[in-house]
Design a protein around this motif. Structure first.
Motif, PDB file in Angstrom:
ATOM      1  N   LYS A 246      78.088  31.922  22.547  1.00 27.88           N
ATOM      2  CA  LYS A 246      78.140  31.715  20.986  1.00 27.88           C
ATOM      3  C   LYS A 246      77.726  33.109  20.416  1.00 27.88           C
ATOM      4  O   LYS A 246      76.441  33.466  20.554  1.00 27.88           O
ATOM      5  N   ALA A 247      78.586  33.728  19.696  1.00 31.13           N
ATOM      6  CA  ALA A 247      78.448  34.796  18.869  1.00 31.13           C
ATOM      7  C   ALA A 247      79.376  35.022  17.818  1.00 31.13           C
ATOM      8  O   ALA A 247      80.510  34.549  17.838  1.00 31.13           O
ATOM      9  N   ALA A 248      78.924  35.659  16.791  1.00 33.90           N
ATOM     10  CA  ALA A 248      79.807  35.576  15.710  1.00 33.90           C
ATOM     11  C   ALA A 248      79.552  36.892  14.822  1.00 33.90           C
ATOM     12  O   ALA A 248      78.368  37.445  14.876  1.00 33.90           O
ATOM     13  N   ALA A 249      80.702  37.265  14.314  1.00 33.56           N
ATOM     14  CA  ALA A 249      80.503  38.557  13.351  1.00 33.56           C
ATOM     15  C   ALA A 249      80.864  38.175  12.045  1.00 33.56           C
ATOM     16  O   ALA A 249      82.186  37.673  11.778  1.00 33.56           O
ATOM     17  N   GLN A 250      80.373  38.784  10.980  1.00 27.88           N
ATOM     18  CA  GLN A 250      80.550  38.526   9.751  1.00 27.88           C
ATOM     19  C   GLN A 250      81.693  39.701   9.225  1.00 27.88           C
ATOM     20  O   GLN A 250      81.619  40.567  10.007  1.00 27.88           O
ATOM     21  N   ALA A 251      82.209  39.857   8.066  1.00 25.61           N
ATOM     22  CA  ALA A 251      83.071  40.848   7.721  1.00 25.61           C
ATOM     23  C   ALA A 251      82.054  42.125   7.785  1.00 25.61           C
ATOM     24  O   ALA A 251      81.024  42.145   7.248  1.00 25.61           O
ATOM     25  N   GLY A 252      82.762  43.028   7.940  1.00 25.96           N
ATOM     26  CA  GLY A 252      82.190  44.318   8.096  1.00 25.96           C
ATOM     27  C   GLY A 252      81.332  44.545   9.416  1.00 25.96           C
ATOM     28  O   GLY A 252      80.359  45.539   9.269  1.00 25.96           O
ATOM     29  N   GLN A 253      81.094  43.667  10.395  1.00 26.01           N
ATOM     30  CA  GLN A 253      80.420  43.737  11.588  1.00 26.01           C
ATOM     31  C   GLN A 253      81.127  43.692  12.662  1.00 26.01           C
ATOM     32  O   GLN A 253      82.321  43.333  12.679  1.00 26.01           O
ATOM     33  N   ARG A 254      80.411  44.199  13.823  1.00 18.55           N
ATOM     34  CA  ARG A 254      81.015  44.118  15.030  1.00 18.55           C
ATOM     35  C   ARG A 254      79.946  43.564  16.106  1.00 18.55           C
ATOM     36  O   ARG A 254      78.738  43.580  15.846  1.00 18.55           O
ATOM     37  N   VAL A 255      80.462  42.816  17.244  1.00 13.28           N
ATOM     38  CA  VAL A 255      79.777  42.105  18.184  1.00 13.28           C
ATOM     39  C   VAL A 255      79.902  42.772  19.407  1.00 13.28           C
ATOM     40  O   VAL A 255      81.051  42.989  19.829  1.00 13.28           O
ATOM     41  N   LEU A 256      78.779  43.741  20.053  1.00 17.43           N
ATOM     42  CA  LEU A 256      78.833  44.274  21.161  1.00 17.43           C
ATOM     43  C   LEU A 256      78.058  43.374  22.413  1.00 17.43           C
ATOM     44  O   LEU A 256      77.401  43.115  22.201  1.00 17.43           O
ATOM     45  N   ILE A 332      75.642  41.549  38.869  1.00 13.28           N
ATOM     46  CA  ILE A 332      74.634  41.832  37.588  1.00 13.28           C
ATOM     47  C   ILE A 332      73.329  42.107  38.269  1.00 13.28           C
ATOM     48  O   ILE A 332      72.719  41.209  38.919  1.00 13.28           O
ATOM     49  N   TRP A 333      72.470  43.091  37.718  1.00 11.56           N
ATOM     50  CA  TRP A 333      71.028  43.446  38.302  1.00 11.56           C
ATOM     51  C   TRP A 333      70.403  43.745  37.075  1.00 11.56           C
ATOM     52  O   TRP A 333      69.159  44.276  37.095  1.00 11.56           O
ATOM     53  N   GLY A 334      70.792  43.566  35.965  1.00 12.36           N
ATOM     54  CA  GLY A 334      70.165  44.057  34.720  1.00 12.36           C
ATOM     55  C   GLY A 334      70.563  42.978  33.361  1.00 12.36           C
ATOM     56  O   GLY A 334      71.476  42.307  33.761  1.00 12.36           O
ATOM     57  N   THR A 335      69.771  43.069  32.651  1.00 11.98           N
ATOM     58  CA  THR A 335      69.821  42.144  31.412  1.00 11.98           C
ATOM     59  C   THR A 335      71.141  42.144  30.835  1.00 11.98           C
ATOM     60  O   THR A 335      71.867  43.241  30.777  1.00 11.98           O
ATOM     61  N   VAL A 336      71.676  41.024  30.462  1.00 19.94           N
ATOM     62  CA  VAL A 336      73.172  40.872  29.868  1.00 19.94           C
ATOM     63  C   VAL A 336      72.590  40.388  28.290  1.00 19.94           C
ATOM     64  O   VAL A 336      72.177  39.472  28.395  1.00 19.94           O
ATOM     65  N   TRP A 337      73.476  41.213  27.274  1.00 22.29           N
ATOM     66  CA  TRP A 337      72.907  40.722  26.030  1.00 22.29           C
ATOM     67  C   TRP A 337      73.946  41.200  24.985  1.00 22.29           C
ATOM     68  O   TRP A 337      75.030  41.726  25.060  1.00 22.29           O
ATOM     69  N   THR A 338      73.949  40.503  23.789  1.00 24.23           N
ATOM     70  CA  THR A 338      74.698  40.863  22.519  1.00 24.23           C
ATOM     71  C   THR A 338      74.186  41.554  21.659  1.00 24.23           C
ATOM     72  O   THR A 338      72.738  41.048  21.329  1.00 24.23           O
ATOM     73  N   GLU A 339      74.621  42.271  20.797  1.00 26.88           N
ATOM     74  CA  GLU A 339      74.160  42.614  19.409  1.00 26.88           C
ATOM     75  C   GLU A 339      75.181  42.811  18.334  1.00 26.88           C
ATOM     76  O   GLU A 339      76.335  43.094  18.633  1.00 26.88           O
ATOM     77  N   THR A 340      74.637  42.560  17.228  1.00 28.50           N
ATOM     78  CA  THR A 340      75.600  42.600  15.837  1.00 28.50           C
ATOM     79  C   THR A 340      75.318  43.918  15.102  1.00 28.50           C
ATOM     80  O   THR A 340      74.300  44.242  15.084  1.00 28.50           O
ATOM     81  N   HIS A 345      78.303  52.342  12.759  1.00 30.83           N
ATOM     82  CA  HIS A 345      76.862  52.271  13.413  1.00 30.83           C
ATOM     83  C   HIS A 345      76.523  53.161  14.382  1.00 30.83           C
ATOM     84  O   HIS A 345      77.337  54.193  14.657  1.00 30.83           O
ATOM     85  N   ILE A 346      75.194  53.590  14.554  1.00 33.13           N
ATOM     86  CA  ILE A 346      74.825  54.363  15.660  1.00 33.13           C
ATOM     87  C   ILE A 346      75.054  53.949  16.826  1.00 33.13           C
ATOM     88  O   ILE A 346      74.560  52.779  17.221  1.00 33.13           O
ATOM     89  N   ASP A 347      75.416  54.842  17.831  1.00 32.02           N
ATOM     90  CA  ASP A 347      75.735  54.620  19.101  1.00 32.02           C
ATOM     91  C   ASP A 347      74.634  55.180  20.041  1.00 32.02           C
ATOM     92  O   ASP A 347      74.136  54.671  20.830  1.00 32.02           O
ATOM     93  N   ARG A 348      74.154  56.262  19.638  1.00 29.92           N
ATOM     94  CA  ARG A 348      73.138  56.935  20.421  1.00 29.92           C
ATOM     95  C   ARG A 348      72.560  57.788  19.674  1.00 29.92           C
ATOM     96  O   ARG A 348      73.068  58.510  18.789  1.00 29.92           O
ATOM     97  N   LEU A 349      71.326  58.271  20.267  1.00 27.24           N
ATOM     98  CA  LEU A 349      70.226  59.048  19.551  1.00 27.24           C
ATOM     99  C   LEU A 349      70.075  60.514  20.543  1.00 27.24           C
ATOM    100  O   LEU A 349      69.908  59.920  21.732  1.00 27.24           O
ATOM    101  N   LYS A 350      70.150  61.816  20.189  1.00 25.44           N
ATOM    102  CA  LYS A 350      69.523  62.801  21.050  1.00 25.44           C
ATOM    103  C   LYS A 350      68.467  63.296  20.303  1.00 25.44           C
ATOM    104  O   LYS A 350      68.681  63.918  19.221  1.00 25.44           O
TER     105      LYS A 350
END
Length: 505
Positions: A246-256, A332-340, A345-350
């Motif tokens: 169960k996941a949903a994205a509003q306008a202007g959003q992405r689900v990863l 699978i041996w690590g957590t599975v998750w979704t985010e909106t 958006h920011i993908d990574r920081l250095k």
């Protein structure tokens, strides 16, 4: 034929503990003994074909052999390392000393032949071992018809132990790894997908199964105790997963959709749409699933293949555990998750620092060209801020430097366009210098720093590569710090991202 007549039970009953009197007789009650496929021994023993691993000093075996008639020239087809005694229907028919490196045909004399009968026969074997390799396998054959033995039966289950940690004993489908998995780049809009999923193991060429073998507890590997399955994934098989989504994205959003770790080759579908593939068993990966989602209930399918004995990165895993190599980890041996996330958006920081308080933050992802503000704080008090695009630099006045004895961390609040994330930073510099004798030495914050710590392989008796819980993993770090160590050397393993955050803390 591989033996005389048909073997009614192709497996052996075996015991690794001294059995009671009469263990070699047909009427002995061996119902409490374990079952395993022959032969028994350690991989690498010359000439051995191991179906069941045996690594103790002694083993006792029992097997039923059905014969249509007593052969004219009965013989044993045997490989022993080391000494062994063989019984048929309670009568000792052969004794062997020392070891051999290949199967040998040993004819039985008339007295031994008299112990054999048409119909059901009980063969019993005791083998002992003192040093080096070890192996035992015995077949009753016709000396004029020496069989070509088949490949040993592959084990379907890993070694099973009663060992379980205090944290593993508390794991349930409702509490399995509920913590946010990425502390150095945190968002509030996320959902945890750990828990019981459907699973099935199929031939590698099979399509998505219509029937499932049962439930598996994600995020624990299929071979682990905590998965609730404890089955080996062979390299000609595929492991399938399924759960509702169960996941949903509003306008202007992405689900990863994120996988913290999945070993080794992974394919993902949402409903009937293939989302993507990933190769590698150690590091996190993600897919954008926005376009595959519907307004109703969706279904997530995952297919994994894992050739632990093939040409792939496997760390300390092996198909034949022993010594310093351990039970394979598949799926699978690590957590599975979704985010909106926002479209931008920011993908990574250095993040890099200098001990004068200078902090540089480089933004990666579609937000790298967006107007960005970074606020650094300590104990909820702002100490610095910067505004710009792409790469931002600011300076913390009179910084409290990070070290294992003083692990000060500054909070970072980052707003980039419509995206907002939280992170942190420790102000520190690592380097090296030569001492008076010309030897290189590590430095921390400009001072020579002697690294003192364990070689940590990160394996758990109940979760294998996966710690049983976040609390158990944190206890490991805290225990080592309290023991006087100032570093942990991770050995051929990538830990969950929360582990590194606890080390920073």
């Amino acid at each position: 034929a591989h033996s005389i007549g048909q073997v009614s039970d192709p497996t052996w009953k075996f015991s690794l503990k001294q059995p009671g009197e009469g263990w070699e007789k047909p009427d002995f009650d061996a119902t409490s003994w374990k079952e395993g496929a022959g032969g028994f021994g350690e991989q690498g023993t010359p000439g051995a074909r191991v179906g069941t691993v045996w690594s103790t000093k002694n083993i006792w075996l029992r097997r039923t052999v059905e014969l249509e008639k007593v052969p004219e020239k009965p013989a044993l087809y045997v490989h022993h390392d080391e000494g062994a005694e063989v019984y048929i229907n309670g009568k000792q028919v052969a004794t062997f000393e020392g070891f051999v490196s290949e199967y040998e045909v040993v004819p039985l004399d008339e007295a031994a032949r008299a112990a054999i009968q048409a119909g059901r026969n009980l063969m019993a074997v005791h083998c002992s071992q003192t040093t080096g390799g070890q192996f035992i396998d015995v077949h009753l054959i016709d000396a004029d018809n020496v069989p070509e033995l088949p490949k040993p039966k592959r084990p379907e289950h890993p070694f099973k132990s009663e060992l379980i940690t205090e944290w593993g004993a508390k794991v349930t489908p409702e509490n399995a790894w509920r913590e946010y998995p990425r502390p150095a780049l945190a968002r509030e809009q996320w959902s945890n997908l750990n828990g019981n999923w459907d699973y099935a193991i199929t031939d590698i060429a099979a399509t998505r199964p219509s029937q499932w073998d049962g439930k598996i507890l994600v995020p624990f590997a299929v071979e682990s105790k905590l998965s609730g399955v404890q089955r080996l994934l062979h390299d000609d098989k595929a492991l399938w997963y399924h759960r509702d989504l169960k996941a949903a994205a509003q306008a202007g959003q992405r689900v990863l959709l994120h996988f913290e770790a999945c070993d080794y080759e992974t394919q993902v579908w949402v409903n009937d749409r293939e989302i993507g593939k990933h190769t590698g068993g150690n590091t996190p990966f993600k897919f954008d699933i926005t376009e595959a989602l519907t307004d109703g209930d969706d279904h997530l399918y995952v297919r994994v293949v894992d050739s632990t004995s093939g040409y792939q990165l496997r760390g300390k895993q092996t198909a034949h555990p022993g010594g310093i190599f351990y039970t394979q980890v598949s799926g699978i041996w690590g957590t599975v998750w979704t985010e909106t996330v926002p479209d931008t958006h920011i993908d990574r920081l250095k993040v890099s620092t200098k001990i004068d308080g200078t902090v540089t933050v480089e933004i990666f992802g579609s937000a790298k060209d967006a107007e960005t503000t970074i606020v650094a704080s300590l104990a909820d008090q702002e100490v610095a801020r910067a505004t710009g695009k792409g790469t931002l630099t600011f300076k913390i006045a009179d910084p409290k430097l990070w070290s294992p004895d003083s692990p000060t961390l500054y909070d970072l609040a980052i707003t980039s366009g419509a995206d907002s994330v939280k992170s942190y930073v420790g102000v520190r510099e690592v380097g090296r210098i030569k001492d008076a004798d010309g030897h290189w030495r590590f430095t921390l914050n400009g001072e020579v720093f002697f690294h003192w710590g364990p070689l940590d392989q990160g394996w758990w008796p109940d979760g294998l590569l996966t710690p049983p819980s976040d609390a158990g993993m944190r206890w490991d770090v805290d225990y080592l710090k309290a023991s006087g160590f100032n570093m942990i050397r991770k050995h051929i393993k990538v830990e969950p991202r929360r582990f590194y955050s606890y080390c920073d803390q």
